[in-house]
Design a protein around this motif. Structure first.
Motif, PDB file in Angstrom:
ATOM      1  N   UNK A   1     -40.076 -40.847  13.121  1.00 36.84           N
ATOM      2  CA  UNK A   1     -41.243 -41.637  13.512  1.00 36.84           C
ATOM      3  C   UNK A   1     -42.258 -40.758  14.218  1.00 36.84           C
ATOM      4  N   UNK A   2     -43.540 -41.022  13.963  1.00 36.94           N
ATOM      5  CA  UNK A   2     -44.596 -40.277  14.650  1.00 36.94           C
ATOM      6  C   UNK A   2     -45.584 -41.245  15.266  1.00 36.94           C
ATOM      7  N   UNK A   3     -46.337 -40.712  16.200  1.00 36.75           N
ATOM      8  CA  UNK A   3     -47.350 -41.510  16.878  1.00 36.75           C
ATOM      9  C   UNK A   3     -47.605 -40.934  18.247  1.00 36.75           C
ATOM     10  N   UNK A  46     -42.759 -45.887  19.653  1.00 39.16           N
ATOM     11  CA  UNK A  46     -41.766 -45.206  18.809  1.00 39.16           C
ATOM     12  C   UNK A  46     -40.350 -45.435  19.336  1.00 39.16           C
ATOM     13  N   UNK A  47     -40.161 -45.232  20.644  1.00 41.59           N
ATOM     14  CA  UNK A  47     -38.822 -45.391  21.227  1.00 41.59           C
ATOM     15  C   UNK A  47     -38.319 -46.818  21.072  1.00 41.59           C
ATOM     16  N   UNK A  54     -31.961 -40.365  13.947  1.00 37.10           N
ATOM     17  CA  UNK A  54     -33.273 -40.923  14.271  1.00 37.10           C
ATOM     18  C   UNK A  54     -33.975 -39.966  15.228  1.00 37.10           C
ATOM     19  N   UNK A  55     -35.288 -39.791  15.048  1.00 36.43           N
ATOM     20  CA  UNK A  55     -36.032 -38.992  16.019  1.00 36.43           C
ATOM     21  C   UNK A  55     -37.516 -39.291  15.909  1.00 36.43           C
ATOM     22  N   UNK A  92     -46.674 -44.918  13.520  1.00 31.82           N
ATOM     23  CA  UNK A  92     -46.758 -46.223  14.186  1.00 31.82           C
ATOM     24  C   UNK A  92     -47.830 -46.201  15.262  1.00 31.82           C
ATOM     25  N   UNK A  93     -48.492 -47.332  15.436  1.00 33.00           N
ATOM     26  CA  UNK A  93     -49.423 -47.557  16.539  1.00 33.00           C
ATOM     27  C   UNK A  93     -49.173 -48.950  17.094  1.00 33.00           C
ATOM     28  N   UNK A  94     -49.635 -49.193  18.300  1.00 28.30           N
ATOM     29  CA  UNK A  94     -49.582 -50.522  18.875  1.00 28.30           C
ATOM     30  C   UNK A  94     -51.000 -51.046  19.047  1.00 28.30           C
TER      31      UNK A  94
END
Length: 567
Positions: free
Chosen positions: A322-324, A330-331, A415-416, A450-452
Protein backbone atom coordinates in the motif's frame (compact mmCIF):
# COMPACT_ATOMS: atom_id res chain seq x y z
CA UNK A 1 -62.72 11.31 22.67
CA UNK A 2 -59.48 9.97 24.18
CA UNK A 3 -56.89 8.43 21.84
CA UNK A 4 -56.49 4.66 22.07
CA UNK A 5 -53.98 3.37 24.61
CA UNK A 6 -50.51 2.13 23.74
CA UNK A 7 -51.46 -1.52 24.19
CA UNK A 8 -54.48 -1.17 21.90
CA UNK A 9 -52.42 0.55 19.21
CA UNK A 10 -49.75 -2.17 19.31
CA UNK A 11 -52.34 -4.96 19.08
CA UNK A 12 -54.22 -3.25 16.23
CA UNK A 13 -50.92 -2.87 14.33
CA UNK A 14 -50.19 -6.58 14.86
CA UNK A 15 -46.99 -5.77 16.80
CA UNK A 16 -47.88 -7.66 19.98
CA UNK A 17 -50.42 -10.29 20.97
CA UNK A 18 -53.13 -9.97 23.60
CA UNK A 19 -51.25 -12.48 25.75
CA UNK A 20 -48.10 -10.35 25.62
CA UNK A 21 -50.12 -7.29 26.64
CA UNK A 22 -51.76 -9.15 29.52
CA UNK A 23 -48.37 -10.38 30.78
CA UNK A 24 -46.92 -6.86 30.59
CA UNK A 25 -49.90 -5.39 32.47
CA UNK A 26 -49.48 -8.02 35.19
CA UNK A 27 -45.74 -7.14 35.37
CA UNK A 28 -46.68 -3.47 35.70
CA UNK A 29 -48.59 -4.08 38.94
CA UNK A 30 -45.36 -4.90 40.77
CA UNK A 31 -42.71 -2.98 38.81
CA UNK A 32 -44.66 0.31 38.45
CA UNK A 33 -42.83 0.91 35.14
CA UNK A 34 -44.48 2.43 32.11
CA UNK A 35 -46.08 -0.14 29.82
CA UNK A 36 -43.81 0.66 26.88
CA UNK A 37 -40.65 0.19 28.97
CA UNK A 38 -41.93 -3.20 30.15
CA UNK A 39 -42.67 -4.37 26.61
CA UNK A 40 -39.17 -3.36 25.49
CA UNK A 41 -37.58 -5.04 28.51
CA UNK A 42 -39.53 -8.22 27.79
CA UNK A 43 -38.43 -7.97 24.13
CA UNK A 44 -42.00 -7.94 22.89
CA UNK A 45 -41.16 -4.81 20.83
CA UNK A 46 -38.05 -2.80 20.02
CA UNK A 47 -37.37 0.70 21.29
CA UNK A 48 -37.85 2.09 17.76
CA UNK A 49 -41.30 0.50 17.48
CA UNK A 50 -42.22 1.95 20.87
CA UNK A 51 -41.15 5.45 19.82
CA UNK A 52 -43.10 5.33 16.54
CA UNK A 53 -46.23 4.06 18.28
CA UNK A 54 -46.05 6.60 21.11
CA UNK A 55 -45.56 9.35 18.55
CA UNK A 56 -48.87 8.40 16.94
CA UNK A 57 -50.64 7.94 20.27
CA UNK A 58 -49.44 11.21 21.82
CA UNK A 59 -49.37 13.21 18.57
CA UNK A 60 -45.75 14.22 19.33
CA UNK A 61 -43.16 14.26 16.51
CA UNK A 62 -40.47 11.54 16.63
CA UNK A 63 -36.87 12.71 17.08
CA UNK A 64 -34.94 12.78 13.79
CA UNK A 65 -31.28 13.89 14.06
CA UNK A 66 -31.38 14.98 10.40
CA UNK A 67 -34.20 17.41 11.17
CA UNK A 68 -33.83 18.27 14.86
CA UNK A 69 -30.47 20.03 15.21
CA UNK A 70 -28.83 20.58 18.58
CA UNK A 71 -27.85 24.21 19.22
CA UNK A 72 -25.35 25.41 21.80
CA UNK A 73 -27.92 27.99 22.97
CA UNK A 74 -30.34 25.22 24.00
CA UNK A 75 -27.64 23.09 25.62
CA UNK A 76 -26.45 26.12 27.63
CA UNK A 77 -30.02 26.88 28.78
CA UNK A 78 -30.58 23.46 30.43
CA UNK A 79 -28.18 22.41 33.22
CA UNK A 80 -26.40 19.13 32.50
CA UNK A 81 -27.59 17.58 35.77
CA UNK A 82 -31.21 18.34 34.91
CA UNK A 83 -30.89 17.02 31.35
CA UNK A 84 -29.28 13.81 32.63
CA UNK A 85 -31.83 13.38 35.44
CA UNK A 86 -34.78 13.40 33.06
CA UNK A 87 -33.07 11.92 29.96
CA UNK A 88 -33.58 15.13 28.01
CA UNK A 89 -31.70 16.38 24.94
CA UNK A 90 -32.12 20.17 24.46
CA UNK A 91 -32.49 20.99 20.76
CA UNK A 92 -33.25 24.61 19.94
CA UNK A 93 -34.74 27.87 21.22
CA UNK A 94 -36.98 30.13 19.17
CA UNK A 95 -39.65 32.74 19.96
CA UNK A 96 -39.76 32.00 23.68
CA UNK A 97 -40.05 28.23 23.17
CA UNK A 98 -37.49 25.49 23.75
CA UNK A 99 -37.66 22.23 21.86
CA UNK A 100 -36.38 19.16 23.71
CA UNK A 101 -36.16 15.48 22.81
CA UNK A 102 -37.37 13.11 25.53
CA UNK A 103 -37.84 9.37 25.86
CA UNK A 104 -40.80 10.02 28.19
CA UNK A 105 -42.71 13.16 27.16
CA UNK A 106 -45.44 12.30 29.71
CA UNK A 107 -43.08 13.04 32.61
CA UNK A 108 -44.83 16.09 34.05
CA UNK A 109 -42.10 16.71 36.64
CA UNK A 110 -39.55 16.98 33.85
CA UNK A 111 -41.72 19.39 31.84
CA UNK A 112 -42.38 21.54 34.92
CA UNK A 113 -38.69 21.73 35.88
CA UNK A 114 -37.65 22.56 32.31
CA UNK A 115 -40.23 25.38 32.19
CA UNK A 116 -39.04 26.74 35.53
CA UNK A 117 -35.33 26.65 34.66
CA UNK A 118 -35.53 27.99 31.11
CA UNK A 119 -38.61 30.23 31.60
CA UNK A 120 -39.82 29.09 28.21
CA UNK A 121 -42.64 26.98 26.80
CA UNK A 122 -41.45 23.41 26.30
CA UNK A 123 -42.12 21.63 23.00
CA UNK A 124 -41.21 17.93 23.34
CA UNK A 125 -40.30 15.46 20.62
CA UNK A 126 -39.94 11.77 21.43
CA UNK A 127 -36.84 9.67 20.87
CA UNK A 128 -35.09 6.49 22.10
CA UNK A 129 -33.30 6.92 25.43
CA UNK A 130 -30.06 5.32 24.20
CA UNK A 131 -29.66 7.66 21.22
CA UNK A 132 -30.67 10.74 23.20
CA UNK A 133 -28.23 9.86 25.99
CA UNK A 134 -25.26 9.42 23.66
CA UNK A 135 -25.98 12.64 21.75
CA UNK A 136 -26.61 14.58 24.97
CA UNK A 137 -23.29 13.57 26.56
CA UNK A 138 -21.39 14.46 23.37
CA UNK A 139 -22.79 18.01 23.31
CA UNK A 140 -22.47 18.66 27.02
CA UNK A 141 -18.93 17.24 26.89
CA UNK A 142 -18.01 19.78 24.21
CA UNK A 143 -19.61 22.66 26.11
CA UNK A 144 -18.01 21.75 29.43
CA UNK A 145 -14.65 21.01 27.78
CA UNK A 146 -14.65 24.46 26.21
CA UNK A 147 -15.53 26.07 29.54
CA UNK A 148 -12.87 24.06 31.38
CA UNK A 149 -10.13 24.94 28.93
CA UNK A 150 -11.00 28.65 29.03
CA UNK A 151 -11.05 28.58 32.83
CA UNK A 152 -7.67 26.80 32.94
CA UNK A 153 -6.24 29.35 30.50
CA UNK A 154 -7.54 32.26 32.55
CA UNK A 155 -6.01 30.81 35.72
CA UNK A 156 -2.66 30.13 34.03
CA UNK A 157 -2.50 33.67 32.61
CA UNK A 158 -3.34 35.59 35.78
CA UNK A 159 -0.15 35.41 37.79
CA UNK A 160 2.59 34.06 35.52
CA UNK A 161 5.42 36.50 34.91
CA UNK A 162 7.91 34.64 32.70
CA UNK A 163 10.91 36.51 31.19
CA UNK A 164 10.37 37.58 27.58
CA UNK A 165 13.56 35.70 26.57
CA UNK A 166 12.99 32.09 27.66
CA UNK A 167 16.70 31.25 27.39
CA UNK A 168 17.24 33.40 30.49
CA UNK A 169 15.06 31.00 32.48
CA UNK A 170 17.12 28.29 34.13
CA UNK A 171 16.06 24.66 34.49
CA UNK A 172 14.79 24.98 38.06
CA UNK A 173 12.66 28.02 37.23
CA UNK A 174 11.20 26.33 34.15
CA UNK A 175 10.37 23.24 36.19
CA UNK A 176 8.69 25.42 38.81
CA UNK A 177 6.42 27.01 36.20
CA UNK A 178 5.56 23.60 34.72
CA UNK A 179 4.45 22.29 38.13
CA UNK A 180 2.21 25.27 38.75
CA UNK A 181 -1.34 23.91 39.19
CA UNK A 182 -2.93 26.17 36.51
CA UNK A 183 -0.29 25.07 33.93
CA UNK A 184 -0.81 21.39 34.80
CA UNK A 185 -4.57 21.88 34.45
CA UNK A 186 -4.21 23.78 31.15
CA UNK A 187 -2.09 21.04 29.53
CA UNK A 188 -4.50 18.36 30.78
CA UNK A 189 -7.48 20.27 29.36
CA UNK A 190 -5.77 20.84 25.98
CA UNK A 191 -5.12 17.09 25.60
CA UNK A 192 -8.60 16.10 26.86
CA UNK A 193 -10.32 18.54 24.53
CA UNK A 194 -8.28 17.26 21.58
CA UNK A 195 -9.37 13.70 22.35
CA UNK A 196 -12.99 14.87 22.63
CA UNK A 197 -12.68 16.60 19.24
CA UNK A 198 -11.40 13.33 17.65
CA UNK A 199 -8.06 15.02 16.89
CA UNK A 200 -5.09 12.95 15.76
CA UNK A 201 -2.44 15.60 16.46
CA UNK A 202 -1.92 18.67 18.66
CA UNK A 203 0.43 21.40 17.42
CA UNK A 204 1.87 23.81 20.01
CA UNK A 205 3.43 26.68 18.06
CA UNK A 206 5.17 29.68 19.68
CA UNK A 207 4.70 33.03 17.95
CA UNK A 208 6.35 36.37 18.63
CA UNK A 209 3.56 37.64 20.89
CA UNK A 210 1.39 34.63 21.69
CA UNK A 211 1.06 30.86 21.36
CA UNK A 212 -1.05 28.96 18.81
CA UNK A 213 -2.51 25.56 19.69
CA UNK A 214 -3.98 23.70 16.72
CA UNK A 215 -5.77 20.35 16.42
CA UNK A 216 -5.74 18.11 13.34
CA UNK A 217 -9.28 16.76 12.87
CA UNK A 218 -10.27 14.64 9.86
CA UNK A 219 -6.93 15.42 8.24
CA UNK A 220 -7.01 19.23 8.47
CA UNK A 221 -5.57 21.60 11.09
CA UNK A 222 -7.62 24.27 12.80
CA UNK A 223 -6.78 26.74 15.56
CA UNK A 224 -8.26 25.67 18.89
CA UNK A 225 -6.64 28.19 21.22
CA UNK A 226 -4.38 31.27 21.21
CA UNK A 227 -3.00 31.61 24.76
CA UNK A 228 -0.80 34.55 25.74
CA UNK A 229 2.96 34.16 25.39
CA UNK A 230 3.29 34.15 29.20
CA UNK A 231 2.11 30.52 29.43
CA UNK A 232 4.50 29.21 26.75
CA UNK A 233 7.44 28.18 28.94
CA UNK A 234 5.24 26.45 31.50
CA UNK A 235 3.24 24.59 28.85
CA UNK A 236 6.29 23.47 26.87
CA UNK A 237 8.21 22.39 29.97
CA UNK A 238 5.19 20.50 31.29
CA UNK A 239 4.88 18.60 28.00
CA UNK A 240 8.60 17.74 28.03
CA UNK A 241 8.47 16.53 31.63
CA UNK A 242 5.48 14.29 30.83
CA UNK A 243 7.37 12.88 27.83
CA UNK A 244 10.59 12.38 29.89
CA UNK A 245 12.54 14.76 27.65
CA UNK A 246 15.46 17.03 28.58
CA UNK A 247 13.89 20.33 29.68
CA UNK A 248 17.23 22.15 29.60
CA UNK A 249 17.77 21.34 25.90
CA UNK A 250 15.99 23.94 23.77
CA UNK A 251 18.15 24.05 20.63
CA UNK A 252 17.99 20.44 19.38
CA UNK A 253 15.03 18.26 18.26
CA UNK A 254 13.78 15.75 20.82
CA UNK A 255 11.24 12.93 20.96
CA UNK A 256 9.37 11.33 23.84
CA UNK A 257 6.06 9.80 24.84
CA UNK A 258 3.54 9.48 27.64
CA UNK A 259 0.10 7.96 28.22
CA UNK A 260 -3.12 9.60 29.39
CA UNK A 261 -6.61 8.41 30.18
CA UNK A 262 -9.40 10.72 29.08
CA UNK A 263 -13.08 10.17 28.32
CA UNK A 264 -12.66 6.50 29.34
CA UNK A 265 -9.99 6.04 26.65
CA UNK A 266 -6.35 5.08 27.04
CA UNK A 267 -4.28 7.24 24.69
CA UNK A 268 -0.59 6.99 23.86
CA UNK A 269 0.89 10.46 23.18
CA UNK A 270 4.03 10.66 21.00
CA UNK A 271 5.81 14.00 21.39
CA UNK A 272 8.24 15.63 18.95
CA UNK A 273 9.88 19.04 19.51
CA UNK A 274 11.96 21.20 17.18
CA UNK A 275 13.45 24.69 17.66
CA UNK A 276 11.95 27.60 15.69
CA UNK A 277 12.84 31.30 15.62
CA UNK A 278 10.32 31.99 18.40
CA UNK A 279 11.04 28.93 20.56
CA UNK A 280 10.40 25.21 20.50
CA UNK A 281 7.43 23.85 18.61
CA UNK A 282 5.84 20.61 19.84
CA UNK A 283 3.63 18.15 17.99
CA UNK A 284 1.71 15.59 20.05
CA UNK A 285 0.38 12.60 18.10
CA UNK A 286 -2.58 10.88 19.78
CA UNK A 287 -2.71 7.10 19.35
CA UNK A 288 -5.65 5.28 20.91
CA UNK A 289 -4.51 2.13 22.69
CA UNK A 290 -7.95 0.57 22.71
CA UNK A 291 -8.72 -2.41 20.50
CA UNK A 292 -9.03 -2.08 16.73
CA UNK A 293 -12.67 -1.63 15.71
CA UNK A 294 -12.54 -1.28 11.91
CA UNK A 295 -13.22 -3.88 9.25
CA UNK A 296 -12.74 -4.04 5.48
CA UNK A 297 -16.51 -3.54 5.15
CA UNK A 298 -16.38 -0.15 6.92
CA UNK A 299 -13.36 1.40 5.19
CA UNK A 300 -15.34 2.58 2.18
CA UNK A 301 -14.09 0.25 -0.58
CA UNK A 302 -16.40 -0.21 -3.56
CA UNK A 303 -17.76 -3.76 -3.95
CA UNK A 304 -15.47 -4.64 -6.87
CA UNK A 305 -12.40 -3.23 -5.06
CA UNK A 306 -13.33 -5.05 -1.88
CA UNK A 307 -13.60 -8.37 -3.72
CA UNK A 308 -10.22 -7.83 -5.42
CA UNK A 309 -8.57 -6.89 -2.11
CA UNK A 310 -10.06 -9.89 -0.28
CA UNK A 311 -9.05 -12.28 -3.06
CA UNK A 312 -5.49 -10.94 -2.94
CA UNK A 313 -4.99 -11.23 0.83
CA UNK A 314 -6.24 -14.82 0.77
CA UNK A 315 -3.60 -16.01 -1.72
CA UNK A 316 -1.23 -18.64 -0.27
CA UNK A 317 1.76 -16.30 -0.59
CA UNK A 318 2.85 -12.97 -2.06
CA UNK A 319 3.02 -9.29 -1.15
CA UNK A 320 0.27 -6.68 -0.80
CA UNK A 321 1.85 -3.22 -0.93
CA UNK A 322 0.00 0.00 0.00
CA UNK A 323 1.15 3.54 -0.73
CA UNK A 324 0.02 6.97 0.28
CA UNK A 325 1.15 9.99 2.31
CA UNK A 326 1.29 10.03 6.09
CA UNK A 327 -2.22 9.97 7.52
CA UNK A 328 -3.86 8.34 4.49
CA UNK A 329 -5.14 5.32 6.43
CA UNK A 330 -2.63 2.75 5.16
CA UNK A 331 -2.06 1.19 8.59
CA UNK A 332 -5.80 1.04 9.27
CA UNK A 333 -6.35 -0.86 6.02
CA UNK A 334 -3.57 -3.33 6.84
CA UNK A 335 -4.95 -3.87 10.35
CA UNK A 336 -8.40 -4.52 8.87
CA UNK A 337 -6.83 -7.13 6.55
CA UNK A 338 -5.01 -8.77 9.48
CA UNK A 339 -8.21 -8.85 11.48
CA UNK A 340 -9.92 -10.68 8.62
CA UNK A 341 -7.09 -13.25 8.47
CA UNK A 342 -6.79 -13.64 12.24
CA UNK A 343 -7.42 -17.25 13.25
CA UNK A 344 -5.98 -19.62 15.89
CA UNK A 345 -4.52 -21.71 13.06
CA UNK A 346 -2.58 -18.75 11.58
CA UNK A 347 0.66 -17.26 12.97
CA UNK A 348 0.52 -13.49 12.25
CA UNK A 349 3.56 -11.36 13.11
CA UNK A 350 3.99 -7.60 12.74
CA UNK A 351 6.84 -5.12 13.15
CA UNK A 352 5.64 -1.52 13.48
CA UNK A 353 6.86 1.97 14.32
CA UNK A 354 4.83 2.62 16.36
CA UNK A 355 2.34 -0.13 17.25
CA UNK A 356 -0.86 1.85 16.69
CA UNK A 357 -3.48 -0.70 17.74
CA UNK A 358 -3.24 -3.68 20.05
CA UNK A 359 -4.83 -6.80 18.53
CA UNK A 360 -5.35 -10.04 20.40
CA UNK A 361 -4.04 -13.19 18.75
CA UNK A 362 -1.39 -11.30 16.77
CA UNK A 363 2.31 -11.05 17.68
CA UNK A 364 3.24 -7.36 17.46
CA UNK A 365 6.81 -6.02 17.66
CA UNK A 366 7.75 -2.38 18.26
CA UNK A 367 10.76 -0.95 16.37
CA UNK A 368 13.54 0.15 18.72
CA UNK A 369 16.62 1.18 16.73
CA UNK A 370 18.74 1.78 19.84
CA UNK A 371 18.21 -1.84 20.88
CA UNK A 372 18.82 -3.17 17.38
CA UNK A 373 15.12 -3.87 16.73
CA UNK A 374 14.79 -2.49 13.20
CA UNK A 375 12.37 -3.48 10.43
CA UNK A 376 15.07 -5.53 8.68
CA UNK A 377 16.37 -7.22 11.86
CA UNK A 378 12.85 -8.11 12.97
CA UNK A 379 12.01 -9.54 9.54
CA UNK A 380 15.05 -11.80 9.63
CA UNK A 381 13.99 -13.11 13.05
CA UNK A 382 10.36 -13.53 11.93
CA UNK A 383 11.45 -15.97 9.24
CA UNK A 384 12.74 -18.25 12.02
CA UNK A 385 9.44 -17.93 13.92
CA UNK A 386 7.29 -20.08 11.57
CA UNK A 387 5.06 -17.20 10.38
CA UNK A 388 2.10 -17.48 8.01
CA UNK A 389 1.37 -13.77 7.66
CA UNK A 390 3.86 -10.91 8.14
CA UNK A 391 3.12 -7.21 8.35
CA UNK A 392 5.99 -4.71 7.98
CA UNK A 393 4.94 -1.19 8.97
CA UNK A 394 6.96 0.44 6.20
CA UNK A 395 9.61 -0.48 3.62
CA UNK A 396 12.14 2.33 3.95
CA UNK A 397 15.35 0.84 2.57
CA UNK A 398 16.83 -1.80 0.29
CA UNK A 399 17.55 -4.31 3.03
CA UNK A 400 13.97 -4.31 4.38
CA UNK A 401 12.57 -4.49 0.84
CA UNK A 402 14.76 -7.45 -0.15
CA UNK A 403 13.89 -9.47 2.97
CA UNK A 404 10.16 -8.71 2.59
CA UNK A 405 10.24 -9.78 -1.08
CA UNK A 406 12.14 -12.96 -0.19
CA UNK A 407 9.54 -13.78 2.48
CA UNK A 408 6.71 -13.23 -0.03
CA UNK A 409 8.39 -15.59 -2.50
CA UNK A 410 8.94 -18.36 0.05
CA UNK A 411 5.41 -19.14 1.13
CA UNK A 412 4.35 -16.17 3.25
CA UNK A 413 1.73 -13.45 2.84
CA UNK A 414 3.46 -10.11 3.42
CA UNK A 415 1.73 -6.77 3.97
CA UNK A 416 3.61 -3.48 3.91
CA UNK A 417 3.48 0.20 3.01
CA UNK A 418 5.76 2.43 0.95
CA UNK A 419 5.74 6.10 -0.02
CA UNK A 420 4.59 6.65 -3.62
CA UNK A 421 1.98 8.77 -5.42
CA UNK A 422 -0.14 6.09 -7.08
CA UNK A 423 -0.39 2.33 -7.61
CA UNK A 424 1.81 2.09 -10.77
CA UNK A 425 4.62 4.15 -9.22
CA UNK A 426 4.35 2.02 -6.05
CA UNK A 427 5.59 -1.04 -7.94
CA UNK A 428 8.37 1.02 -9.53
CA UNK A 429 9.31 2.53 -6.15
CA UNK A 430 10.15 -0.91 -4.75
CA UNK A 431 12.68 -1.32 -7.58
CA UNK A 432 14.22 2.13 -7.07
CA UNK A 433 14.91 1.20 -3.44
CA UNK A 434 17.24 -1.49 -4.75
CA UNK A 435 15.05 -4.60 -4.97
CA UNK A 436 15.73 -6.60 -8.16
CA UNK A 437 12.96 -5.87 -10.66
CA UNK A 438 12.31 -9.54 -11.49
CA UNK A 439 11.98 -10.36 -7.77
CA UNK A 440 9.58 -7.48 -7.17
CA UNK A 441 7.50 -8.63 -10.15
CA UNK A 442 7.33 -12.19 -8.83
CA UNK A 443 6.52 -11.22 -5.23
CA UNK A 444 3.76 -8.64 -5.70
CA UNK A 445 0.13 -9.80 -5.74
CA UNK A 446 -1.58 -6.43 -5.39
CA UNK A 447 -0.42 -2.83 -5.34
CA UNK A 448 -2.68 -0.12 -3.95
CA UNK A 449 -2.68 3.63 -3.46
CA UNK A 450 -4.99 5.12 -0.85
CA UNK A 451 -6.19 8.53 0.33
CA UNK A 452 -8.70 9.64 2.92
CA UNK A 453 -11.39 12.19 2.09
CA UNK A 454 -13.68 13.82 4.60
CA UNK A 455 -17.23 12.54 4.78
CA UNK A 456 -20.15 14.91 4.44
CA UNK A 457 -21.73 15.50 7.83
CA UNK A 458 -24.80 13.26 7.90
CA UNK A 459 -26.65 15.80 10.04
CA UNK A 460 -26.42 18.81 7.72
CA UNK A 461 -25.59 17.55 4.20
CA UNK A 462 -27.92 18.92 1.52
CA UNK A 463 -28.06 18.44 -2.27
CA UNK A 464 -25.88 20.81 -4.29
CA UNK A 465 -24.47 21.22 -7.79
CA UNK A 466 -20.67 21.39 -7.93
CA UNK A 467 -19.12 24.43 -9.66
CA UNK A 468 -18.55 23.88 -13.38
CA UNK A 469 -14.75 24.30 -13.05
CA UNK A 470 -14.73 21.44 -10.51
CA UNK A 471 -16.67 19.19 -12.88
CA UNK A 472 -14.30 20.04 -15.73
CA UNK A 473 -11.40 18.78 -13.60
CA UNK A 474 -13.05 15.34 -13.93
CA UNK A 475 -13.85 15.79 -17.61
CA UNK A 476 -17.54 16.31 -16.80
CA UNK A 477 -20.11 18.92 -17.86
CA UNK A 478 -23.36 19.80 -16.02
CA UNK A 479 -25.36 17.89 -18.64
CA UNK A 480 -23.30 14.74 -17.87
CA UNK A 481 -24.45 14.45 -14.25
CA UNK A 482 -27.34 12.07 -14.89
CA UNK A 483 -28.68 10.63 -11.61
CA UNK A 484 -25.70 11.81 -9.51
CA UNK A 485 -26.69 12.86 -5.99
CA UNK A 486 -24.06 15.41 -5.03
CA UNK A 487 -24.29 16.68 -1.45
CA UNK A 488 -22.43 19.14 0.73
CA UNK A 489 -22.61 19.82 4.47
CA UNK A 490 -23.93 23.26 5.44
CA UNK A 491 -22.27 23.16 8.86
CA UNK A 492 -23.98 22.40 12.17
CA UNK A 493 -23.26 21.75 15.85
CA UNK A 494 -22.46 18.09 15.15
CA UNK A 495 -19.61 18.93 12.76
CA UNK A 496 -18.66 22.24 14.45
CA UNK A 497 -19.79 24.11 11.32
CA UNK A 498 -17.21 22.38 9.10
CA UNK A 499 -19.71 20.49 6.93
CA UNK A 500 -17.68 17.30 7.27
CA UNK A 501 -17.48 14.65 9.97
CA UNK A 502 -15.29 11.55 9.72
CA UNK A 503 -13.33 10.23 6.75
CA UNK A 504 -13.62 7.49 4.14
CA UNK A 505 -11.01 5.82 1.92
CA UNK A 506 -10.66 6.20 -1.83
CA UNK A 507 -8.38 3.62 -3.44
CA UNK A 508 -6.55 2.70 -6.62
CA UNK A 509 -5.96 -1.06 -6.84
CA UNK A 510 -3.60 -2.58 -9.42
CA UNK A 511 -3.78 -6.34 -9.79
CA UNK A 512 -0.44 -7.88 -10.75
CA UNK A 513 -1.42 -9.97 -13.76
CA UNK A 514 1.12 -11.43 -16.20
CA UNK A 515 1.36 -8.34 -18.41
CA UNK A 516 1.92 -5.99 -15.46
CA UNK A 517 4.49 -8.39 -13.94
CA UNK A 518 6.39 -8.42 -17.24
CA UNK A 519 6.55 -4.62 -17.28
CA UNK A 520 7.81 -4.47 -13.68
CA UNK A 521 10.38 -7.19 -14.41
CA UNK A 522 11.60 -5.17 -17.41
CA UNK A 523 12.04 -2.14 -15.12
CA UNK A 524 9.44 -0.23 -17.15
CA UNK A 525 8.54 3.34 -16.24
CA UNK A 526 5.58 4.01 -13.97
CA UNK A 527 3.83 5.70 -16.92
CA UNK A 528 4.09 2.51 -18.99
CA UNK A 529 2.81 0.44 -16.07
CA UNK A 530 -0.02 2.94 -15.56
CA UNK A 531 -1.11 2.79 -19.23
CA UNK A 532 -1.22 -1.00 -19.07
CA UNK A 533 -3.19 -0.97 -15.82
CA UNK A 534 -5.72 1.55 -17.20
CA UNK A 535 -6.16 -0.66 -20.27
CA UNK A 536 -7.17 -3.38 -17.81
CA UNK A 537 -9.83 -1.13 -16.24
CA UNK A 538 -7.87 -0.03 -13.17
CA UNK A 539 -9.90 2.58 -11.31
CA UNK A 540 -7.85 5.70 -10.48
CA UNK A 541 -7.97 7.55 -7.17
CA UNK A 542 -9.91 10.40 -8.79
CA UNK A 543 -12.47 8.00 -10.28
CA UNK A 544 -12.88 6.29 -6.91
CA UNK A 545 -13.42 9.68 -5.28
CA UNK A 546 -15.83 10.83 -7.97
CA UNK A 547 -18.06 7.80 -7.37
CA UNK A 548 -18.27 8.68 -3.69
CA UNK A 549 -19.02 12.32 -4.49
CA UNK A 550 -21.77 11.28 -6.91
CA UNK A 551 -23.40 9.29 -4.11
CA UNK A 552 -23.24 12.22 -1.69
CA UNK A 553 -20.64 10.61 0.60
CA UNK A 554 -18.07 13.37 0.04
CA UNK A 555 -17.63 16.38 -2.23
CA UNK A 556 -15.73 16.90 -5.48
CA UNK A 557 -13.73 19.62 -3.71
CA UNK A 558 -12.49 17.04 -1.18
CA UNK A 559 -11.44 14.61 -3.90
CA UNK A 560 -9.46 17.29 -5.73
CA UNK A 561 -7.84 18.33 -2.45
CA UNK A 562 -6.17 14.93 -1.93
CA UNK A 563 -5.62 13.71 -5.53
CA UNK A 564 -3.02 14.65 -8.08
CA UNK A 565 -4.18 15.41 -11.61
CA UNK A 566 -4.11 12.00 -13.33
CA UNK A 567 -4.87 13.26 -16.81
Amino acid sequence: MNPPGLGTLLIEAGLITEDQLAEALEDQKSSQERLGAILVRRKAITEDVLIRTLSVQLEIPPYDPNIHKVTSEAVTAVPHELARKYGVLPLSIENGRIQVAMSDPLNLDALDDLRAVTRKTVDPVIGPASLLGETRETHYGRLEGSRDIQAALAQASIHLNVPEVEDELDEEEAKKWSEDAPIVNLVNQVVSQAINERATDIHVEPQERDLIIRYRVDGLLYTALRPPRSVYTGVMTRIKILATMDISERRAPQAGRFSVRALDREVDVRVSTIPTIFGEKAVLRLLHKTGFDFSLNTLGYEDTDLKLFRDSIRQPFGMILLSGPTGSGKSTTLYAALQELRDPSVNIMTVEDPVEYHMGGINQTQVNERKGVSFAASLRTFLRQDPDVIMVGEIRDRETGEIAVRAAMTGHIVFSTIHANDAPSTAARLVTLGVESFQAASALNLVAAQRLVRRNCSFCAVPYTPPEEMLLAFGLHPEDLGDAQFKKGKGCAECKDRGYRGRVAIVELMKMDRAIRDLVAQNATSDAIRDAALARNMQTLKTSGLKKAQRGITTIEEVLRVCLDDS
